[in-house]
Design a protein around this motif. Structure first.
Motif, PDB file in Angstrom:
ATOM      1  N   VAL A  24      -1.022 -36.245  28.100  1.00 46.21           N
ATOM      2  CA  VAL A  24      -1.804 -37.457  28.357  1.00 46.21           C
ATOM      3  C   VAL A  24      -2.815 -37.175  29.449  1.00 46.21           C
ATOM      4  O   VAL A  24      -2.468 -36.673  30.529  1.00 46.21           O
ATOM      5  N   SER A  25      -4.075 -37.467  29.170  1.00 46.14           N
ATOM      6  CA  SER A  25      -5.131 -37.340  30.180  1.00 46.14           C
ATOM      7  C   SER A  25      -5.988 -38.594  30.148  1.00 46.14           C
ATOM      8  O   SER A  25      -6.205 -39.178  29.085  1.00 46.14           O
ATOM      9  N   CYS A  26      -6.439 -39.026  31.309  1.00 50.47           N
ATOM     10  CA  CYS A  26      -7.284 -40.213  31.376  1.00 50.47           C
ATOM     11  C   CYS A  26      -8.346 -40.038  32.444  1.00 50.47           C
ATOM     12  O   CYS A  26      -8.142 -39.364  33.451  1.00 50.47           O
ATOM     13  N   ASN A  27      -9.463 -40.672  32.198  1.00 49.04           N
ATOM     14  CA  ASN A  27     -10.593 -40.636  33.125  1.00 49.04           C
ATOM     15  C   ASN A  27     -11.507 -41.806  32.793  1.00 49.04           C
ATOM     16  O   ASN A  27     -12.064 -41.873  31.701  1.00 49.04           O
ATOM     17  N   ASP A  28     -11.615 -42.730  33.720  1.00 47.35           N
ATOM     18  CA  ASP A  28     -12.449 -43.919  33.544  1.00 47.35           C
ATOM     19  C   ASP A  28     -11.980 -44.705  32.310  1.00 47.35           C
ATOM     20  O   ASP A  28     -10.840 -45.141  32.259  1.00 47.35           O
ATOM     21  N   ARG A  29     -12.813 -44.846  31.282  1.00 47.12           N
ATOM     22  CA  ARG A  29     -12.457 -45.644  30.107  1.00 47.12           C
ATOM     23  C   ARG A  29     -11.999 -44.783  28.942  1.00 47.12           C
ATOM     24  O   ARG A  29     -11.905 -45.256  27.811  1.00 47.12           O
ATOM     25  N   THR A  30     -11.660 -43.525  29.189  1.00 45.26           N
ATOM     26  CA  THR A  30     -11.223 -42.626  28.126  1.00 45.26           C
ATOM     27  C   THR A  30      -9.757 -42.251  28.340  1.00 45.26           C
ATOM     28  O   THR A  30      -9.366 -41.824  29.432  1.00 45.26           O
ATOM     29  N   LEU A  31      -8.966 -42.416  27.290  1.00 37.27           N
ATOM     30  CA  LEU A  31      -7.546 -42.060  27.323  1.00 37.27           C
ATOM     31  C   LEU A  31      -7.263 -41.124  26.151  1.00 37.27           C
ATOM     32  O   LEU A  31      -7.556 -41.448  25.004  1.00 37.27           O
ATOM     33  N   SER A  32      -6.698 -39.946  26.446  1.00 33.62           N
ATOM     34  CA  SER A  32      -6.389 -38.962  25.403  1.00 33.62           C
ATOM     35  C   SER A  32      -4.891 -38.712  25.362  1.00 33.62           C
ATOM     36  O   SER A  32      -4.258 -38.514  26.405  1.00 33.62           O
ATOM     37  N   ILE A  33      -4.325 -38.738  24.150  1.00 33.61           N
ATOM     38  CA  ILE A  33      -2.908 -38.434  23.932  1.00 33.61           C
ATOM     39  C   ILE A  33      -2.846 -37.364  22.853  1.00 33.61           C
ATOM     40  O   ILE A  33      -3.172 -37.640  21.688  1.00 33.61           O
ATOM     41  N   ASN A  34      -2.468 -36.154  23.241  1.00 37.56           N
ATOM     42  CA  ASN A  34      -2.517 -35.000  22.342  1.00 37.56           C
ATOM     43  C   ASN A  34      -3.922 -34.876  21.745  1.00 37.56           C
ATOM     44  O   ASN A  34      -4.883 -34.715  22.467  1.00 37.56           O
ATOM     45  N   ASP A  35      -4.068 -34.990  20.438  1.00 38.89           N
ATOM     46  CA  ASP A  35      -5.382 -34.792  19.814  1.00 38.89           C
ATOM     47  C   ASP A  35      -6.130 -36.103  19.574  1.00 38.89           C
ATOM     48  O   ASP A  35      -7.209 -36.093  18.974  1.00 38.89           O
ATOM     49  N   CYS A  36      -5.585 -37.218  20.018  1.00 44.08           N
ATOM     50  CA  CYS A  36      -6.221 -38.527  19.783  1.00 44.08           C
ATOM     51  C   CYS A  36      -6.871 -39.036  21.062  1.00 44.08           C
ATOM     52  O   CYS A  36      -6.277 -38.971  22.142  1.00 44.08           O
ATOM     53  N   THR A  37      -8.091 -39.525  20.926  1.00 41.46           N
ATOM     54  CA  THR A  37      -8.828 -40.065  22.068  1.00 41.46           C
ATOM     55  C   THR A  37      -9.122 -41.542  21.821  1.00 41.46           C
ATOM     56  O   THR A  37      -9.564 -41.921  20.740  1.00 41.46           O
ATOM     57  N   TYR A  38      -8.860 -42.362  22.849  1.00 42.12           N
ATOM     58  CA  TYR A  38      -9.042 -43.805  22.740  1.00 42.12           C
ATOM     59  C   TYR A  38     -10.020 -44.285  23.810  1.00 42.12           C
ATOM     60  O   TYR A  38     -10.081 -43.729  24.920  1.00 42.12           O
ATOM     61  N   THR A  39     -10.783 -45.323  23.458  1.00 34.15           N
ATOM     62  CA  THR A  39     -11.740 -45.917  24.382  1.00 34.15           C
ATOM     63  C   THR A  39     -11.215 -47.259  24.870  1.00 34.15           C
ATOM     64  O   THR A  39     -10.857 -48.114  24.064  1.00 34.15           O
ATOM     65  N   LEU A  40     -11.158 -47.450  26.187  1.00 38.62           N
ATOM     66  CA  LEU A  40     -10.631 -48.675  26.778  1.00 38.62           C
ATOM     67  C   LEU A  40     -11.710 -49.745  26.862  1.00 38.62           C
ATOM     68  O   LEU A  40     -12.909 -49.431  26.865  1.00 38.62           O
ATOM     69  N   PRO A  41     -11.324 -51.022  26.956  1.00 32.83           N
ATOM     70  CA  PRO A  41     -12.308 -52.102  27.155  1.00 32.83           C
ATOM     71  C   PRO A  41     -13.050 -51.941  28.476  1.00 32.83           C
ATOM     72  O   PRO A  41     -12.617 -51.191  29.374  1.00 32.83           O
ATOM     73  N   GLU A  42     -14.158 -52.669  28.620  1.00 26.87           N
ATOM     74  CA  GLU A  42     -15.016 -52.540  29.796  1.00 26.87           C
ATOM     75  C   GLU A  42     -14.283 -52.841  31.097  1.00 26.87           C
ATOM     76  O   GLU A  42     -14.575 -52.257  32.136  1.00 26.87           O
ATOM     77  N   ASN A  43     -13.328 -53.793  31.060  1.00 28.19           N
ATOM     78  CA  ASN A  43     -12.702 -54.236  32.302  1.00 28.19           C
ATOM     79  C   ASN A  43     -11.500 -53.396  32.718  1.00 28.19           C
ATOM     80  O   ASN A  43     -10.828 -53.702  33.690  1.00 28.19           O
ATOM     81  N   VAL A  44     -11.197 -52.313  31.988  1.00 28.50           N
ATOM     82  CA  VAL A  44     -10.064 -51.448  32.322  1.00 28.50           C
ATOM     83  C   VAL A  44     -10.584 -50.042  32.586  1.00 28.50           C
ATOM     84  O   VAL A  44     -11.140 -49.400  31.694  1.00 28.50           O
ATOM     85  N   ARG A  45     -10.393 -49.567  33.807  1.00 27.12           N
ATOM     86  CA  ARG A  45     -10.825 -48.212  34.178  1.00 27.12           C
ATOM     87  C   ARG A  45      -9.664 -47.484  34.848  1.00 27.12           C
ATOM     88  O   ARG A  45      -9.028 -48.023  35.748  1.00 27.12           O
TER      89      ARG A  45
END
Length: 376
Positions: A14-35
């Motif tokens: 699991v890696s995260c930075n600002d509005r990007t969250l990655s779990i293994n090979d999947c990358t997810y984009t967070l809403p504007e109000n979550v950093r």
């Protein structure tokens, strides 16, 4: 808090930075109000079990300790008892048209109704409250009749039902005595025996998930409430409507079966609402790997088969340093619950669904104070 279900890997990177969250090979984009703060972690997994971890937020007040990263946003004016404002929406009908009332399960026609007035339904406890409508001089000895017109349609009550005049329903409907209110009769579909609602001498309460309104010529079928398509939807809506304006800690609802069946009559579902405004970020293939915000509720629940004895328990006095475990036990056992009568098939479906939701949680989060946990 991050919870991952349905994984098959021995570890999760699991890696995260600002509005990007990655779990293994999947990358997810967070809403504007979550950093999120930048971090990389590796989580060991167990086959078939969900994994949970806490991620650090970017911004907010600092944590304890020198040089600690900020972890929490502080509201200038916290709203402790936030209301969810949930109301059941009216059906999308046209005034003046005649509709056929059909069973949602088998499409059997069970009545006809010409709608000329679309009215908001009173609360489910209006009959019990009529003694308080007037001062001591004009006290009512019994609830007054609703005085429905045969063309009235009442929607939006907090018990998950819509109300129509008894003349709108077919005489072929099977009637059985209600186990919770002997003045009411449980109505069942003559074809599939699904529970459709309850009736008394003047009106019929129809479950929002159990019947639909069909237009002339069978061109369109309309639900009684646009957001209610199943017994589960109706259950969640009832909880929201019943607890939306309550301010006390852990509101409690007890769902009991309203049918004379030996096993179901003894079964009841107790629900305590821990958080009625829980913001959940969900990702699926339909959202294109974007985390979408959904409003949820965190509840405790318990299924019992025997009516427990009513033992009054006082609310704990927190000013005297009472034991925390005993304090929570007293709150959970306090007999201030609302009892809601539901059909047996609805109770079974809801209990099965809650069990599935509970199984998706990590093992350590499935129980709290001896009750099951679910996020709905």
């Amino acid at each position: 808090q991050l919870t991952v279900t349905g994984h098959r890997s021995p570890t999760l990177a699991v890696s995260c930075n600002d509005r990007t969250l990655s779990i293994n090979d999947c990358t997810y984009t967070l809403p504007e109000n979550v950093r999120l703060a930048e971090m990389v972690i590796s989580l060991p997994t167990t086959a078939g079990e969900a994994v949970t971890a806490r991620l650090r937020l970017e911004g907010g007040i600092p944590a304890a300790g020198d040089g600690a990263a900020p972890v929490l946003d502080l509201l200038a004016k916290p709203n402790i008892f936030k209301r969810n404002g949930h109301k059941f929406a009216p059906p999308e009908v046209e005034i003046g048209l005649t509709y056929t009332i059909i069973c949602s399960r088998c499409n059997t026609s069970v009545g006809r109704l010409k709608i000329e007035r679309l009215l908001a339904s009173p609360s489910s406890s209006w009959r019990q409250q009529t003694s308080n409508w007037y001062c001591c001089v004009n006290k009512l000895q019994e609830p007054p009749p609703l005085c429905l017109r045969q063309t009235d349609f009442l929607y939006g009550g907090d018990a998950g039902v819509c109300i129509v005049h008894a003349a709108a329903l077919d005489e072929r409907l099977t009637e059985t005595a209600s186990t919770t209110d002997r003045t009411m009769k449980t109505l069942k579909c003559p074809n599939c025996s699904a529970a459709l609602g309850r009736s008394d001498a003047e009106c019929v309460e129809l479950w929002q998930h159990a019947v639909m309104l069909e237009t002339e010529g069978k061109t369109k079928c309309l639900p009684l409430c646009p957001s209610i398509r199943s017994a589960w939807d109706n259950f969640v809506g009832i909880i929201r409507a019943q607890t939306g304006d309550l301010a006390h800690l852990l509101p409690r609802l007890t769902f009991v079966c309203d049918e004379e069946e030996e096993d179901l009559e003894r079964r009841q579902l107790e629900v305590w609402v821990m958080d009625k405004n829980l913001e959940c970020l969900l990702a699926s293939a339909a959202t294109d790997n974007k985390l979408v915000s959904r409003q949820g509720m965190k509840i405790l629940y318990n299924v019992s088969h025997n009516q427990p004895p009513v033992v009054p328990v006082a609310v704990p006095d927190t000013s005297h340093n009472c034991d925390k475990a005993n304090g929570w036990k007293a709150i959970l056992e306090k007999k201030n619950e609302e009892k809601i009568c539901v059909p047996g098939d609805m109770l079974i479906e809801v209990i099965d669904k809650l069990s599935c939701l509970n199984d998706k949680l990590p093992v350590g989060l499935r129980l709290a104070n001896g009750r099951h946990v679910a996020v709905i």
